[in-house]
Design a protein around this motif. Structure first.
Motif, short mmCIF file in Angstrom:
data_model
loop_
_atom_site.label_atom_id
_atom_site.label_comp_id
_atom_site.label_asym_id
_atom_site.label_seq_id
_atom_site.Cartn_x
_atom_site.Cartn_y
_atom_site.Cartn_z
N ARG A 146 -13.56 1.34 1.45
CA ARG A 146 -13.47 2.76 1.55
C ARG A 146 -11.82 3.06 1.29
NH1 ARG A 146 -15.06 5.93 6.86
NH2 ARG A 146 -12.90 5.19 7.67
N PHE A 147 -11.59 3.88 0.28
CA PHE A 147 -10.38 4.35 0.18
C PHE A 147 -9.38 3.17 -0.25
CE2 PHE A 147 -11.40 7.78 3.52
CZ PHE A 147 -12.29 8.52 2.40
N TYR A 156 0.86 -1.18 0.06
CA TYR A 156 0.19 0.01 -0.16
C TYR A 156 0.94 1.33 0.06
CZ TYR A 156 -2.94 3.39 2.47
OH TYR A 156 -3.80 4.34 3.09
N HIS A 169 2.27 1.43 6.65
CA HIS A 169 1.43 1.54 7.99
C HIS A 169 2.46 2.04 9.04
CE1 HIS A 169 -2.47 0.11 7.05
NE2 HIS A 169 -2.19 -0.52 5.97
N GLU A 179 -7.82 -7.61 5.03
CA GLU A 179 -6.55 -6.52 4.95
C GLU A 179 -5.40 -7.32 4.74
OE1 GLU A 179 -6.00 -3.18 5.07
OE2 GLU A 179 -4.13 -3.70 5.01
N ARG A 180 -4.58 -6.46 4.11
CA ARG A 180 -3.24 -7.53 3.39
C ARG A 180 -2.10 -7.00 4.64
NH1 ARG A 180 -0.98 -5.58 -1.92
NH2 ARG A 180 -0.98 -3.52 -1.00
N ALA A 217 -5.33 -11.04 4.28
CA ALA A 217 -5.28 -11.72 3.04
C ALA A 217 -5.09 -10.37 1.90
CB ALA A 217 -6.40 -12.44 2.54
N ASP A 218 -4.47 -10.69 0.82
CA ASP A 218 -4.53 -9.70 -0.26
C ASP A 218 -5.86 -9.83 -1.07
OD1 ASP A 218 -3.71 -8.52 -3.03
OD2 ASP A 218 -1.72 -8.33 -2.07
N LEU A 219 -6.34 -8.85 -1.41
CA LEU A 219 -7.62 -9.00 -2.20
C LEU A 219 -7.63 -9.55 -3.68
CD1 LEU A 219 -8.96 -5.20 -1.57
CD2 LEU A 219 -9.39 -7.38 -0.37
N GLY A 279 -10.06 -4.08 1.91
CA GLY A 279 -9.08 -3.22 2.39
C GLY A 279 -9.32 -2.36 3.79
N GLY A 294 -8.27 -1.88 6.58
CA GLY A 294 -7.33 -1.13 7.41
C GLY A 294 -7.42 -1.54 9.02
C1 LIG Z 1 -6.47 4.24 2.75
S1 LIG Z 1 -6.38 2.72 3.68
C2 LIG Z 1 -8.11 2.59 4.10
C3 LIG Z 1 -8.60 1.77 5.39
C4 LIG Z 1 -10.08 1.73 5.68
N1 LIG Z 1 -10.84 1.10 4.49
C5 LIG Z 1 -10.57 3.09 6.07
O1 LIG Z 1 -11.25 3.57 5.11
O2 LIG Z 1 -10.24 3.36 7.18
C6 LIG Z 1 -6.40 1.45 2.48
C7 LIG Z 1 -6.06 0.11 3.17
O3 LIG Z 1 -6.12 -0.93 2.03
C8 LIG Z 1 -5.26 -1.95 2.34
N2 LIG Z 1 -4.97 -2.55 0.95
C9 LIG Z 1 -4.36 -1.95 -0.10
N3 LIG Z 1 -4.20 -2.75 -1.06
C10 LIG Z 1 -4.61 -4.09 -0.73
C11 LIG Z 1 -4.83 -5.27 -1.34
N4 LIG Z 1 -4.30 -5.66 -2.29
N5 LIG Z 1 -5.17 -6.30 -0.51
C12 LIG Z 1 -5.60 -6.11 0.82
N6 LIG Z 1 -5.43 -4.80 1.51
C13 LIG Z 1 -5.11 -3.75 0.68
C14 LIG Z 1 -4.20 -0.96 2.87
O4 LIG Z 1 -3.28 -1.73 3.54
C15 LIG Z 1 -4.66 -0.21 3.64
O5 LIG Z 1 -4.93 -0.58 4.87
#
Ligand SMILES: C[S@@+](CC[C@H](N)C(=O)[O-])C[C@H]1O[C@@H](n2cnc3c(N)ncnc32)[C@H](O)[C@@H]1O
Length: 294
Positions: free
Chosen positions: A127-128, A11, A15, A77-78, A104-106, A53, A55
């Motif tokens: 979200r995001f 990401y 983190h 969440e990854r 896990a990775d999406l 994702g 977070g």
């Molecule tokens: C901007 S943060 C948003 C977190 C949460 N959705 C929020 O709105 O508070 C984006 C999150 O997506 C996760 N993420 C990004 N790519 C990912 C993937 N391929 N697989 C799983 N998680 C992922 C990141 O590690 C991060 O925690």
């Protein structure tokens, strides 16, 4: 959107502690907007929800409040550290009967293979997150395959591309804001990703979504916009340097940045904008579930 190093390795914003702090600050100010979006999209009591994702868990917790004790929410969440924090927060908010988090990775997450207990979700939320993925539409298509026919898909993203974010113009506010867009661009990520949501849904093969938007706005002393932008610039400063993006002349990025921004805005007596939120939601067509199709 091009494939980039962070797409391959992680990401973009990482983190580290400052990023986790930024995520929590962002989550608290945007909470009401997300909650309204999820309800408007059709989330309701008793549903099962997949939050992608996830977070630190903030969207999953909003979903848990909506679905209540008869529902369930799974966050994916990854980043292991984020999953740990989310699990701790779920325990202290007494949400553990409703919410669980999976590391896990999406691109690989597969609840279908997780055993006999698998049932398609009533709703997919995120979200995001889409904007950080190398193939947002492809991933959305894949994840929507875990939702039942007639179920809901709702995505919340943002736009930080606006060049005109203070009236009267406050140079420091505009310059700091522009750093966020520059960082996204430097990494091949569209800073106005939220505005692409309709296209991404359609490219994912989903029905045409409803959309809504709203801009964070402020300027009054104590306004949360100052904490939002100050904490964001603090969190991304190392990435700005790595990307060779110059800070505005004389800008010192430290714990005083929030106060510095607030003083500058007071001097220019400006109304200032933060990021603009975009929500898109749709209901899947009824019919055979995708994972059951030949
Ligand atoms: C901007 S943060 C948003 C977190 C949460 N959705 C929020 O709105 O508070 C984006 C999150 O997506 C996760 N993420 C990004 N790519 C990912 C993937 N391929 N697989 C799983 N998680 C992922 C990141 O590690 C991060 O925690």
């Amino acid at each position: 959107m091009s494939d980039t190093a962070e797409h391959a390795t992680g990401y973009l914003l990482g983190h580290a502690a400052l990023e986790q702090r930024r995520l929590l600050i962002q989550a608290s100010y945007v909470r009401p907007w997300t909650a309204r979006l999820l309800r408007r999209a059709g989330l309701t009591e008793g549903m099962s929800v997949l939050d992608v994702g996830s977070g630190l868990g903030d969207v999953a917790f909003i979903a848990a409040e909506i679905v209540g004790p008869g529902g369930r929410v799974v966050g994916v969440e990854r980043e292991p550290a984020a999953v740990d924090t989310a699990r701790r927060r779920a325990a202290s908010a007494a949400f553990t009967d409703i919410v669980s988090f999976t590391n896990a990775d999406l691109a690989e997450f597969d609840p279908v293979g997780s055993g006999a207990a698998w049932r398609p979700f009533d709703a997919l939320v995120g979200r995001f997150v889409l904007q950080y993925l190398p193939d947002p539409a492809g991933t959305l298509r894949r994840l929507a395959g875990f939702v039942r026919p007639g179920g809901i898909v709702v995505m919340h993203d943002m736009d930080v591309s606006n060049p005109d974010v203070s009236v009267p113009r406050c140079a420091l506010w505009n310059d700091c804001y522009a750093l966020l867009g520059a960082l996204f661009r430097a990494h091949g990520i569209a800073p106005d990703f939220g505005r692409h949501l309709t296209r991404v849904f359609l490219d994912a093969g989903l029905p045409w979504p409803d959309v809504d938007s709203g801009a964070m706005t402020g300027g009054k002393p104590g306004s949360t916009v100052f904490t939002w932008l100050g904490s964001a610039v603090q969190a991304v400063e190392p990435l700005l340097r790595q990307a060779g993006i110059a800070l505005p002349d004389g800008l010192v990025v430290d714990d005083q940045l929030v106060a510095t921004l607030e003083r500058a805005v007071q001097e220019s007596r400006s109304m200032v904008l933060g990021n603009t939120h975009y929500g898109a939601w749709t209901r899947l067509n009824d019919g055979p579930h995708r994972s059951e199709r030949p």
